[in-house]
Design a protein around this motif. Structure first.
Motif, PDB file in Angstrom:
ATOM      1  N   ILE A 148     -16.215  -8.502  -6.585  1.00 50.11           N
ATOM      2  CA  ILE A 148     -15.917  -7.761  -5.357  1.00 50.11           C
ATOM      3  C   ILE A 148     -17.167  -7.274  -4.639  1.00 50.11           C
ATOM      4  N   ALA A 149     -18.335  -7.531  -5.223  1.00 47.41           N
ATOM      5  CA  ALA A 149     -19.582  -7.052  -4.630  1.00 47.41           C
ATOM      6  C   ALA A 149     -19.773  -7.614  -3.226  1.00 47.41           C
ATOM      7  N   GLY A 150     -20.051  -6.740  -2.276  1.00 48.60           N
ATOM      8  CA  GLY A 150     -20.346  -7.133  -0.907  1.00 48.60           C
ATOM      9  C   GLY A 150     -19.136  -7.575  -0.097  1.00 48.60           C
ATOM     10  N   LYS A 151     -17.958  -7.473  -0.642  1.00 48.06           N
ATOM     11  CA  LYS A 151     -16.757  -7.904   0.098  1.00 48.06           C
ATOM     12  C   LYS A 151     -16.117  -6.718   0.781  1.00 48.06           C
ATOM     13  N   ARG A 152     -15.512  -7.008   1.923  1.00 50.23           N
ATOM     14  CA  ARG A 152     -14.863  -5.970   2.717  1.00 50.23           C
ATOM     15  C   ARG A 152     -13.395  -6.298   2.886  1.00 50.23           C
ATOM     16  N   SER A 153     -12.613  -5.252   3.067  1.00 54.95           N
ATOM     17  CA  SER A 153     -11.180  -5.410   3.278  1.00 54.95           C
ATOM     18  C   SER A 153     -10.828  -4.801   4.629  1.00 54.95           C
ATOM     19  N   SER A 154      -9.832  -5.385   5.269  1.00 57.59           N
ATOM     20  CA  SER A 154      -9.397  -4.847   6.562  1.00 57.59           C
ATOM     21  C   SER A 154      -8.389  -3.714   6.379  1.00 57.59           C
ATOM     22  N   GLY A 155      -8.089  -3.355   5.118  1.00 51.78           N
ATOM     23  CA  GLY A 155      -7.170  -2.263   4.838  1.00 51.78           C
ATOM     24  C   GLY A 155      -5.728  -2.692   4.980  1.00 51.78           C
ATOM     25  N   VAL A 156      -4.824  -1.740   4.782  1.00 50.44           N
ATOM     26  CA  VAL A 156      -3.393  -2.011   4.932  1.00 50.44           C
ATOM     27  C   VAL A 156      -2.716  -0.732   5.400  1.00 50.44           C
ATOM     28  N   ASN A 157      -1.910  -0.874   6.425  1.00 51.86           N
ATOM     29  CA  ASN A 157      -1.165   0.253   6.976  1.00 51.86           C
ATOM     30  C   ASN A 157       0.283  -0.174   7.169  1.00 51.86           C
ATOM     31  N   GLY A 158       1.189   0.610   6.632  1.00 46.86           N
ATOM     32  CA  GLY A 158       2.602   0.317   6.807  1.00 46.86           C
ATOM     33  C   GLY A 158       3.359   0.366   5.501  1.00 46.86           C
ATOM     34  N   SER A 159       4.589  -0.079   5.546  1.00 47.79           N
ATOM     35  CA  SER A 159       5.483  -0.045   4.392  1.00 47.79           C
ATOM     36  C   SER A 159       5.598  -1.448   3.801  1.00 47.79           C
ATOM     37  N   PRO A 195       5.048   2.046 -15.861  1.00 44.02           N
ATOM     38  CA  PRO A 195       4.083   2.044 -14.766  1.00 44.02           C
ATOM     39  C   PRO A 195       4.772   2.116 -13.410  1.00 44.02           C
ATOM     40  N   ALA A 196       4.130   2.837 -12.515  1.00 44.55           N
ATOM     41  CA  ALA A 196       4.710   3.026 -11.184  1.00 44.55           C
ATOM     42  C   ALA A 196       4.854   1.698 -10.449  1.00 44.55           C
ATOM     43  N   TYR A 197       3.912   0.767 -10.628  1.00 38.95           N
ATOM     44  CA  TYR A 197       4.001  -0.502  -9.907  1.00 38.95           C
ATOM     45  C   TYR A 197       5.208  -1.304 -10.364  1.00 38.95           C
ATOM     46  N   ALA A 198       5.627  -1.164 -11.640  1.00 37.46           N
ATOM     47  CA  ALA A 198       6.796  -1.905 -12.109  1.00 37.46           C
ATOM     48  C   ALA A 198       8.051  -1.400 -11.411  1.00 37.46           C
ATOM     49  N   GLN A 199       8.098  -0.088 -11.165  1.00 34.06           N
ATOM     50  CA  GLN A 199       9.238   0.471 -10.471  1.00 34.06           C
ATOM     51  C   GLN A 199       9.205   0.091  -9.002  1.00 34.06           C
ATOM     52  N   ASN A 200       8.010  -0.047  -8.458  1.00 35.96           N
ATOM     53  CA  ASN A 200       7.865  -0.286  -7.027  1.00 35.96           C
ATOM     54  C   ASN A 200       7.675  -1.752  -6.681  1.00 35.96           C
ATOM     55  N   GLU A 201       7.898  -2.641  -7.640  1.00 39.48           N
ATOM     56  CA  GLU A 201       7.700  -4.076  -7.386  1.00 39.48           C
ATOM     57  C   GLU A 201       8.582  -4.550  -6.237  1.00 39.48           C
ATOM     58  N   THR A 202       9.796  -4.038  -6.157  1.00 42.64           N
ATOM     59  CA  THR A 202      10.695  -4.433  -5.076  1.00 42.64           C
ATOM     60  C   THR A 202      10.858  -3.319  -4.053  1.00 42.64           C
ATOM     61  N   ASN A 203      10.470  -2.105  -4.425  1.00 44.00           N
ATOM     62  CA  ASN A 203      10.551  -0.982  -3.482  1.00 44.00           C
ATOM     63  C   ASN A 203       9.354  -1.009  -2.553  1.00 44.00           C
ATOM     64  N   ARG A 204       9.561  -0.504  -1.394  1.00 45.98           N
ATOM     65  CA  ARG A 204       8.469  -0.437  -0.421  1.00 45.98           C
ATOM     66  C   ARG A 204       7.794   0.921  -0.503  1.00 45.98           C
ATOM     67  N   LEU A 205       6.483   0.897  -0.435  1.00 50.33           N
ATOM     68  CA  LEU A 205       5.682   2.118  -0.394  1.00 50.33           C
ATOM     69  C   LEU A 205       4.941   2.141   0.936  1.00 50.33           C
ATOM     70  N   THR A 206       4.586   3.316   1.371  1.00 48.89           N
ATOM     71  CA  THR A 206       3.847   3.441   2.625  1.00 48.89           C
ATOM     72  C   THR A 206       2.364   3.542   2.305  1.00 48.89           C
ATOM     73  N   TYR A 207       1.600   2.636   2.873  1.00 43.83           N
ATOM     74  CA  TYR A 207       0.158   2.563   2.649  1.00 43.83           C
ATOM     75  C   TYR A 207      -0.582   2.949   3.914  1.00 43.83           C
ATOM     76  N   ALA A 208      -1.671   3.690   3.749  1.00 45.04           N
ATOM     77  CA  ALA A 208      -2.575   4.019   4.856  1.00 45.04           C
ATOM     78  C   ALA A 208      -4.001   3.900   4.319  1.00 45.04           C
ATOM     79  N   ILE A 209      -4.383   2.668   3.990  1.00 44.25           N
ATOM     80  CA  ILE A 209      -5.706   2.412   3.414  1.00 44.25           C
ATOM     81  C   ILE A 209      -6.596   1.859   4.507  1.00 44.25           C
ATOM     82  N   PRO A 210      -7.663   2.578   4.852  1.00 44.73           N
ATOM     83  CA  PRO A 210      -8.520   2.132   5.955  1.00 44.73           C
ATOM     84  C   PRO A 210      -9.382   0.932   5.565  1.00 44.73           C
ATOM     85  N   ALA A 211      -9.887   0.259   6.580  1.00 46.71           N
ATOM     86  CA  ALA A 211     -10.813  -0.848   6.359  1.00 46.71           C
ATOM     87  C   ALA A 211     -12.088  -0.297   5.744  1.00 46.71           C
TER      88      ALA A 211
END
Length: 177
Positions: free
Chosen positions: A83-94, A42-58
């Protein structure tokens, strides 16, 4: 006199080349099939310590989790009611996968716990102590109540307070099996 059929040298060479070609093609297909059948890490296992760049909007937590899964490759388990009715502020960065997921879940009342087999499970956040102080309480007692039930008094008490089913019955009236 021995009469063996003889083949021309050219036909043996052509036969050998054709056989070698077919063997190479077959070997390529077998190896390619084995590579496809190997379990993918799985990609997340490889990236557990690696940084990825995220641009997920709120937005809604569901859309944020879908976007997060597409970028990180992490498997996230949750129920629709959580998760019904919940909002996220997103995540931007590495960020690493756990860091980005924690940022996505900020102020949602949910937390991610890592599963042994891989991935994450969302669950309600454990209540945290907010640093509130309880009001000051005064506890007082009198000398009369201290003596009741002590050895000096013969372990006798003058006021009986009952609890539960038998309430204020005396010990003599309590059935014993």
């Amino acid at each position: 006199m021995n009469h063996y059929p003889s083949r021309p040298a050219a036909s043996i060479t052509l036969f050998s080349i054709r056989w070698l070609y077919e063997f190479a093609i077959s070997l390529w297909f077998v190896l390619f099939g084995i590579v496809l059948m190997l379990p993918a890490v799985p990609a997340y296992a490889q990236n557990e310590t690696n940084r990825l760049t995220y641009a997920i909007p709120a937005g809604t937590l569901k859309s944020a989790l879908v976007g997060f899964g597409q970028v990180s490759g992490a498997m996230i388990s949750y129920t629709e009611s959580e998760i019904a009715g919940k909002r996220s502020s997103g995540v931007n960065g590495s960020f690493t996968v756990p860091e980005a997921l924690n940022i996505l879940l900020t102020d949602t009342g949910l937390e991610a716990s890592k599963r042994v087999e891989g991935g994450f499970t969302l669950r309600p956040q454990a209540s945290a102590i907010t640093g509130q102080t309880l009001p000051l309480m005064t506890v007082s007692t009198s000398a009369d109540t201290l003596k009741q039930g002590t050895a000096e008094e013969g372990y006798r008490v003058s006021n009986v307070s009952g609890i539960g089913l038998w309430d204020e019955r005396s010990l003599r009236d309590t059935p014993i099996r």
